[in-house]
Design a protein around this motif. Structure first.
Motif, PDB file in Angstrom:
ATOM      1  N   TRP A  88      -2.999  -7.451   6.299  1.00  0.00           N
ATOM      2  CA  TRP A  88      -4.251  -7.300   6.008  1.00  0.00           C
ATOM      3  C   TRP A  88      -5.147  -6.246   6.401  1.00  0.00           C
ATOM      4  O   TRP A  88      -5.439  -6.421   7.627  1.00  0.00           O
ATOM      5  N   THR A 216      -6.678  -7.166 -10.652  1.00  0.00           N
ATOM      6  CA  THR A 216      -6.728  -8.266  -9.550  1.00  0.00           C
ATOM      7  C   THR A 216      -6.882  -8.035  -8.083  1.00  0.00           C
ATOM      8  O   THR A 216      -7.811  -8.802  -7.332  1.00  0.00           O
TER       9      THR A 216
ATOM     10  N   ALA B  57      -3.304 -17.374 -15.142  1.00  0.00           N
ATOM     11  CA  ALA B  57      -4.329 -16.910 -14.246  1.00  0.00           C
ATOM     12  C   ALA B  57      -5.795 -16.897 -14.998  1.00  0.00           C
ATOM     13  O   ALA B  57      -6.958 -16.735 -14.325  1.00  0.00           O
ATOM     14  N   ALA B 179       0.413  -9.780  -8.600  1.00  0.00           N
ATOM     15  CA  ALA B 179      -0.907 -10.254  -8.523  1.00  0.00           C
ATOM     16  C   ALA B 179      -1.412 -10.961  -9.634  1.00  0.00           C
ATOM     17  O   ALA B 179      -2.152 -12.122  -9.688  1.00  0.00           O
ATOM     18  N   THR B 180      -1.108 -10.853 -10.859  1.00  0.00           N
ATOM     19  CA  THR B 180      -1.583 -11.316 -12.022  1.00  0.00           C
ATOM     20  C   THR B 180      -0.734 -12.556 -12.684  1.00  0.00           C
ATOM     21  O   THR B 180      -1.106 -13.296 -13.154  1.00  0.00           O
ATOM     22  N   VAL B 231       3.911 -14.513  -1.903  1.00  0.00           N
ATOM     23  CA  VAL B 231       2.475 -14.394  -2.683  1.00  0.00           C
ATOM     24  C   VAL B 231       2.777 -15.119  -4.061  1.00  0.00           C
ATOM     25  O   VAL B 231       1.973 -16.087  -4.803  1.00  0.00           O
ATOM     26  N   ILE B 237      -2.225 -13.667  -5.510  1.00  0.00           N
ATOM     27  CA  ILE B 237      -2.733 -13.144  -4.148  1.00  0.00           C
ATOM     28  C   ILE B 237      -4.001 -13.885  -3.607  1.00  0.00           C
ATOM     29  O   ILE B 237      -4.392 -14.111  -2.414  1.00  0.00           O
ATOM     30  N   PHE B 238      -4.718 -14.636  -4.494  1.00  0.00           N
ATOM     31  CA  PHE B 238      -5.951 -15.542  -4.364  1.00  0.00           C
ATOM     32  C   PHE B 238      -5.696 -16.688  -3.661  1.00  0.00           C
ATOM     33  O   PHE B 238      -6.065 -16.969  -2.739  1.00  0.00           O
ATOM     34  N   TYR B 240      -2.654 -17.500  -2.353  1.00  0.00           N
ATOM     35  CA  TYR B 240      -2.021 -17.053  -1.050  1.00  0.00           C
ATOM     36  C   TYR B 240      -3.060 -16.711  -0.005  1.00  0.00           C
ATOM     37  O   TYR B 240      -2.942 -17.385   1.378  1.00  0.00           O
ATOM     38  N   ALA B 241      -4.107 -16.125  -0.226  1.00  0.00           N
ATOM     39  CA  ALA B 241      -5.114 -15.926   0.755  1.00  0.00           C
ATOM     40  C   ALA B 241      -5.980 -17.083   1.105  1.00  0.00           C
ATOM     41  O   ALA B 241      -6.176 -17.275   2.120  1.00  0.00           O
ATOM     42  N   ARG B 242      -6.106 -18.049   0.064  1.00  0.00           N
ATOM     43  CA  ARG B 242      -6.731 -19.363   0.395  1.00  0.00           C
ATOM     44  C   ARG B 242      -5.811 -20.116   1.265  1.00  0.00           C
ATOM     45  O   ARG B 242      -6.310 -20.669   2.431  1.00  0.00           O
ATOM     46  N   MET B 246      -7.256 -16.766   4.559  1.00  0.00           N
ATOM     47  CA  MET B 246      -7.838 -15.361   4.754  1.00  0.00           C
ATOM     48  C   MET B 246      -9.331 -15.490   3.823  1.00  0.00           C
ATOM     49  O   MET B 246     -10.108 -14.485   4.136  1.00  0.00           O
ATOM     50  N   ILE B 247      -9.303 -16.043   2.918  1.00  0.00           N
ATOM     51  CA  ILE B 247     -10.666 -16.343   2.290  1.00  0.00           C
ATOM     52  C   ILE B 247     -10.927 -18.141   2.119  1.00  0.00           C
ATOM     53  O   ILE B 247     -10.028 -18.680   2.275  1.00  0.00           O
ATOM     54  N   ARG B 250     -11.933 -22.995  -2.740  1.00  0.00           N
ATOM     55  CA  ARG B 250     -13.148 -22.972  -3.510  1.00  0.00           C
ATOM     56  C   ARG B 250     -13.668 -24.378  -3.398  1.00  0.00           C
ATOM     57  O   ARG B 250     -12.868 -25.382  -3.196  1.00  0.00           O
TER      58      ARG B 250
END
Lengths: 508, 250
Positions: A88, A216, B57, B179-180, B231, B237-238, B240-242, B246-247, B250
């Motif tokens: 990261w 994205t 997506a 990613a998409t 991933v 990516i979103f 995975y990050a959640r 990492m983020i 929601r």
């Protein structure tokens, strides 16, 4: 696909040391880039040049790192990274433009929420540049989308344009994003710069990690300020010797791409060092790094030095810290060039690695010449073209010659800077005397075709010599158009004869 | 982020040699038709099966993050050569279309691979159509080279393609595909672009890393997905990050 490696004068000096580091952390998806089956690779294997690292007596062993590895380690707050690591990475600057900005914004809002705020309003740089001077409604709407977002988010750096009929009436408008980033002081050694454009790698000339990403990923960075990136291994290109006065950085990078093919640097970093590189000015260094992506490269880097710092003077107040490859850093391969043995090159249709000597293409009749883009539309590029026209002793171009300065600043330089040896004439005067088209409004222009009414777009199947970066089928518009990529010297020389021409016809 | 199990319709005159591991969705086992367009074409378009899988997506995200990836893709293949660059996948003049706008997303699909030279006599998307009849694209080396434009994998996905099986990829295209979730980017061990022909019926089995060409009767090994696996498994990516914190969720 790739040009065959028949030994020619330009390869007699060529020496490759291939050290295949068997990095087990590599995923299988990153290893293929060489199609050995049909290519003869001229290389001589020598004893490994890197000495072994000595293990620390206290236990933990620290491996030397390349410049790219160091930048990424610092950006991911790690002591050490190795090629293949997925980390990261904190982002210092995120750039987007009119083509990919709206899509990135859409994803940002969908994923982070309609009311979400960007992670740092000073680290997002939004530069409309691709489809600007067009009547295409969607293209114009896309700039409006950027504006609305920048207003809503109070984005500090938005180089807006509203009056399309007169670019000079727009004080904020810059032009081509990669050149604007450099000119506005957003490129700094040691930083991580991501952009929604493949030629973001241009900024590697400043000794930073800069690479292109999609919508994205950009949407993610807008909210999070970081991205999951894989550390690339580095290919090292050592260029030595005094640059001949008929060669430019474009010739050097075409030489390299022709050597390693369009996939030769896939998932890899390309590091450019050597006395020749040190002698290049910043714009020439940017040209070198600009086409890293044409070899499949992830990013390009050039070690910062006094040339870099001089360029940066007065452009940025953000502190930066340069990093350099360790002495014992391991490179995947090293390529050495004696530039005094190189000759002006072109990349023939339809691939940037379809390398040929310009002089061997002298029977190729052309219909037009295009001088512009992030690759070949900077001030130095126009100066170079002017030099050839000047050296021709007042000859006129034989084909339509389109000039598209990359940014407002370049346009102004073309109209104000005196060309050495001309008795005080500006580039614009020299171009006018040679019969070139009037320099156009700064933007990406026809480099990538664009909407049908784009200035200098190739709407018929023609043969064009261009200072741009890609020549795949249809790149500048028409699917059957034939594009010869070349340096500004070669482009200008070709304009004067109406054939692909080695600039030595005029420069010597 | 979504990967689809394409529904399958197979011409009656082909014998199936593959094992029962082929994951046909229940609705398709009774629909064996001859190849005939356009009704045939609609069966080859991706459909959301009844099993709990797949949100695209661009669709509104479902509250639960239960997204299991598809286990196979099945359909006609479209074969291209080496170095298919992004200008051939989606010419620059169409980049004014914004992928995150649903109607423009569909338009992008109709232009997928329209930049291929005329030597490709069979078009990927027939003129006048908006969707392709080919679920799987088979490519050579360095697929997707050139620009970073995400419009490229988006156009392919929007057209109805489910997966690309290439000898190798350019990195930005590969990354954007992951990613998409628009197309599943697989790598082959050999040059499938020389082994397969446009119009062959193929199945891609993800777990077995295998491509079966029913028309020729041959099977081919594919490479495992590698680092992108986690991933993709997470759903992009979103997600995975959640998942990895990492983020915020929601």
């Amino acid at each position: 696909m790739a040009s065959s490696l028949v030994p020619s004068p330009s390869t007699s000096f060529f020496h490759t040391t291939k050290k295949d580091l068997n990095l087990s952390s590599f995923s299988s998806s990153s290893q293929r880039c060489h199609k050995h089956a049909s290519r003869k690779i001229y290389c001589s294997v020598a004893a490994p040049q890197q000495t072994q690292r000595t293990p620390s007596t206290t236990g933990s062993v620290k491996t030397a790192m390349t410049m790219t590895e160091k930048i990424m380690a610092r950006a991911s707050e790690k002591q050490q990274v190795r090629p293949g690591d997925n980390i990261w990475t904190n982002v210092d600057i995120l750039m987007t433009h009119d083509v990919c900005g709206p899509g990135s914004i859409g994803i940002f809002k969908k994923e982070f929420g309609e009311d979400a705020k960007v992670w740092d309003r000073e680290k997002v740089v939004i530069i409309p540049d691709h489809y600007i001077f067009t009547s295409d409604e969607r293209a114009n709407r896309n700039v409006d989308i950027l504006r609305d977002f920048c207003n809503e988010q109070d984005i500090k750096y938005f180089y807006d344009i509203k009056d399309l009929s007169n670019f000079k009436a727009n004080p904020d408008y810059k032009g081509v994003c990669h050149i604007a980033l450099a000119q506005e002081g957003h490129c700094r050694p040691g930083e991580v710069l991501l952009g929604t454009d493949s030629h973001t790698c241009t900024a590697g000339a400043f000794g930073q990690f800069a690479t292109g990403i999609g919508n994205t990923d950009a949407g993610f960075v807008l909210g999070a300020g970081k991205l999951l990136l894989k550390v690339p291994p580095t290919l090292r290109f050592v260029m030595d010797g005094e640059m001949p006065d008929y060669l430019l950085a474009k010739d050097l990078i075409l030489q390299i791409i022709g050597e390693i093919t369009v996939a030769g640097a896939t998932y890899k970093s390309m590091e450019f060092v050597g006395s020749t590189v040190e002698s290049l000015n910043m714009e020439e260094r940017m040209t070198l790094c600009n086409m890293v992506v044409e070899a499949g490269g992830k990013n390009g880097v050039i070690p910062p030095d006094s040339v870099t710092y001089k360029y940066l003077e007065g452009k940025t107040s953000v502190p930066y810290e340069s990093v350099y490859s360790d002495q014992q850093a391991r490179f995947l391969s090293e390529y050495r060039f004696d530039v005094t043995k190189l000759e002006p090159l072109v990349a023939k249709p339809h691939s940037p690695d379809n390398r040929a000597l310009a002089r061997e293409c002298k029977d190729v009749k052309i219909n037009r010449v295009y001088i512009g883009s992030c690759t070949g539309g900077k001030t130095e590029d126009f100066m170079a073209a002017a030099k050839v026209f000047l050296a021709s002793g007042g000859k006129k171009v034989k084909v339509p010659t389109f000039l598209v300065p990359a940014t407002q600043k370049v346009w102004m330089d073309v109209y104000s800077l005196p060309v050495p040896g001309s008795g005080g004439k500006t580039c614009s005067q020299i171009f006018e005397e040679a019969g070139c088209d009037t320099p156009a409004s700064p933007s990406c222009g026809a480099c990538l075709g664009g909407p049908k009414d784009t200035y200098a777009r190739m709407n018929e199947p023609q043969v064009c010599v261009s200072t741009t970066n890609r020549n795949f089928p249809g790149r500048m518009g028409h699917r059957e158009g034939e594009i010869y990529l070349a340096s500004p010297y070669t482009a200008a020389a070709s304009a004067l004869t109406g054939y692909v021409t080695d600039p030595r016809e005029f420069l010597q | 982020m979504a990967f689809f199990s394409s529904t399958a319709t197979v011409p009656q005159n082909l014998t199936f040699v593959s094992s029962n591991k082929l994951s046909f969705s229940p609705s398709s086992t009774t629909s064996f038709n001859f190849v005939s367009f356009p009704s045939f074409q609609s069966k080859f378009c991706k459909t959301i099966t009844s099993s709990p899988q797949i949100t695209r997506a661009h669709a509104p995200p479902t509250p639960s993050t239960e997204t299991t990836t598809a286990s196979s893709f099945h359909g006609l293949c479209y074969v291209v050569g080496d170095n298919i660059d992004t200008d051939q996948i989606i010419p620059a003049e169409h980049l004014t279309l914004v992928p995150s706008k649903p109607d423009e997303y569909q338009k992008l699909g109709s232009f997928a691979l329209i930049g291929l030279p005329d030597s490709y006599t069979v078009r990927f998307v027939e003129s006048g159509e908006t969707k392709t009849k080919y679920s799987i694209i088979i490519g050579g080396a360095n697929f997707g080279c050139g620009s970073s434009r995400e419009h490229a994998p988006v156009a392919l996905g929007a057209s109805g393609a489910a997966a690309v099986v290439a000898e190798s990829y350019a990195r930005i295209f590969f990354r954007n595909s992951v990613a998409t979730g628009e197309v599943y980017p697989l790598e082959s061990e050999t040059r499938l672009c020389e082994e397969c022909r446009t119009g062959d019926v193929v199945t891609v089995e993800l777990a077995e890393n295998r491509l079966i060409n029913h028309t020729s009767g041959k099977e081919y090994q594919l490479k495992p997905i590698g680092d992108a696996g986690p991933v993709i498994e997470a759903g992009g990516i979103f997600a995975y990050a959640r998942k990895t914190g990492m983020i915020p969720t929601r």
